[in-house]
Design a protein around this motif. Structure first.
Motif, PDB file in Angstrom:
ATOM      1  N   GLN A  51      39.814  24.823 -36.690  1.00 19.04           N
ATOM      2  CA  GLN A  51      39.646  24.040 -35.465  1.00 19.04           C
ATOM      3  C   GLN A  51      40.983  23.622 -34.845  1.00 19.04           C
ATOM      4  O   GLN A  51      41.159  22.489 -34.418  1.00 19.04           O
ATOM      5  CB  GLN A  51      38.762  22.815 -35.718  1.00 19.04           C
ATOM      6  CG  GLN A  51      37.366  23.179 -36.158  1.00 19.04           C
ATOM      7  CD  GLN A  51      36.491  21.958 -36.425  1.00 19.04           C
ATOM      8  OE1 GLN A  51      36.954  20.843 -36.490  1.00 19.04           O
ATOM      9  NE2 GLN A  51      35.216  22.213 -36.586  1.00 19.04           N
ATOM     10  N   VAL A  52      41.901  24.548 -34.808  1.00 18.12           N
ATOM     11  CA  VAL A  52      43.231  24.280 -34.264  1.00 18.12           C
ATOM     12  C   VAL A  52      43.189  24.354 -32.742  1.00 18.12           C
ATOM     13  O   VAL A  52      42.706  25.316 -32.168  1.00 18.12           O
ATOM     14  CB  VAL A  52      44.261  25.282 -34.815  1.00 18.12           C
ATOM     15  CG1 VAL A  52      45.601  25.110 -34.131  1.00 18.12           C
ATOM     16  CG2 VAL A  52      44.391  25.133 -36.316  1.00 18.12           C
ATOM     17  N   GLN A  53      43.711  23.305 -32.120  1.00 18.97           N
ATOM     18  CA  GLN A  53      43.920  23.298 -30.676  1.00 18.97           C
ATOM     19  C   GLN A  53      45.379  22.932 -30.465  1.00 18.97           C
ATOM     20  O   GLN A  53      45.771  21.793 -30.670  1.00 18.97           O
ATOM     21  CB  GLN A  53      43.002  22.293 -29.995  1.00 18.97           C
ATOM     22  CG  GLN A  53      41.546  22.642 -30.143  1.00 18.97           C
ATOM     23  CD  GLN A  53      40.639  21.632 -29.476  1.00 18.97           C
ATOM     24  OE1 GLN A  53      41.081  20.695 -28.834  1.00 18.97           O
ATOM     25  NE2 GLN A  53      39.350  21.824 -29.639  1.00 18.97           N
ATOM     26  N   ILE A  54      46.149  23.931 -30.077  1.00 10.78           N
ATOM     27  CA  ILE A  54      47.589  23.714 -29.939  1.00 10.78           C
ATOM     28  C   ILE A  54      48.084  24.491 -28.726  1.00 10.78           C
ATOM     29  O   ILE A  54      47.563  25.558 -28.408  1.00 10.78           O
ATOM     30  CB  ILE A  54      48.347  24.126 -31.224  1.00 10.78           C
ATOM     31  CG1 ILE A  54      49.784  23.654 -31.192  1.00 10.78           C
ATOM     32  CG2 ILE A  54      48.253  25.608 -31.470  1.00 10.78           C
ATOM     33  CD1 ILE A  54      50.468  23.702 -32.540  1.00 10.78           C
ATOM     34  N   ALA A  55      49.070  23.915 -28.077  1.00 15.51           N
ATOM     35  CA  ALA A  55      49.648  24.573 -26.901  1.00 15.51           C
ATOM     36  C   ALA A  55      50.335  25.862 -27.318  1.00 15.51           C
ATOM     37  O   ALA A  55      50.981  25.937 -28.356  1.00 15.51           O
ATOM     38  CB  ALA A  55      50.644  23.637 -26.224  1.00 15.51           C
ATOM     39  N   SER A  56      50.169  26.861 -26.510  1.00 18.00           N
ATOM     40  CA  SER A  56      50.805  28.141 -26.759  1.00 18.00           C
ATOM     41  C   SER A  56      52.143  28.158 -26.039  1.00 18.00           C
ATOM     42  O   SER A  56      52.270  27.564 -24.975  1.00 18.00           O
ATOM     43  CB  SER A  56      49.905  29.249 -26.231  1.00 18.00           C
ATOM     44  OG  SER A  56      50.149  30.432 -26.898  1.00 18.00           O
ATOM     45  N   PRO A  57      53.173  28.750 -26.516  1.00 19.73           N
ATOM     46  CA  PRO A  57      53.250  29.475 -27.766  1.00 19.73           C
ATOM     47  C   PRO A  57      53.416  28.523 -28.948  1.00 19.73           C
ATOM     48  O   PRO A  57      53.948  27.423 -28.805  1.00 19.73           O
ATOM     49  CB  PRO A  57      54.498  30.345 -27.590  1.00 19.73           C
ATOM     50  CG  PRO A  57      55.378  29.539 -26.702  1.00 19.73           C
ATOM     51  CD  PRO A  57      54.433  28.802 -25.774  1.00 19.73           C
TER      52      PRO A  57
END
Length: 107
Positions: A51-57
């Motif tokens: 359930q990772v929600q992280i800004a790319s990159p």
């Protein structure tokens, strides 16, 4: 600052002591696919983060705050890019001290 329920800093080996509890760990990014991040812990073991929600990159190092679901599995609550220049060796030593003789210092 909220100190009533701190999230301990852990490496992969220590995660099994915290199943069902919130922890924090810095991982070296290995791969990210369909919301699941695989990383290398400070003690050189693979950890799976769901359930990772992280800004790319995603940077080379990521701090994950989340709930331990299994021996080497976390359910992410917060993921923070930690950049591309982070030394996991001192972090591993910090995790060891924070969960042993100096535990009282890490509220």
């Amino acid at each position: 600052m909220e100190t009533s329920n701190p999230s301990p800093m852990v490496n992969a080996e220590q995660m099994k002591r915290f199943v069902g509890r919130k922890v924090r760990s810095v991982l070296r990014f290995l791969k990210f696919e369909a919301g699941v991040l695989t990383g290398q812990s400070a003690d050189n073991q693979q950890v799976v983060v769901r359930q990772v929600q992280i800004a790319s990159p995603i940077s080379q190092f990521v701090e994950v705050i989340g709930v331990v679901e299994g021996e080497r599995t976390l359910r992410a609550e917060i993921c923070t890019n930690f950049g591309d220049n982070f030394d996991l060796s001192p972090y591993n030593q910090l995790c060891q001290m924070a969960n042993a003789e100096y535990q009282a210092l890490f509220v």
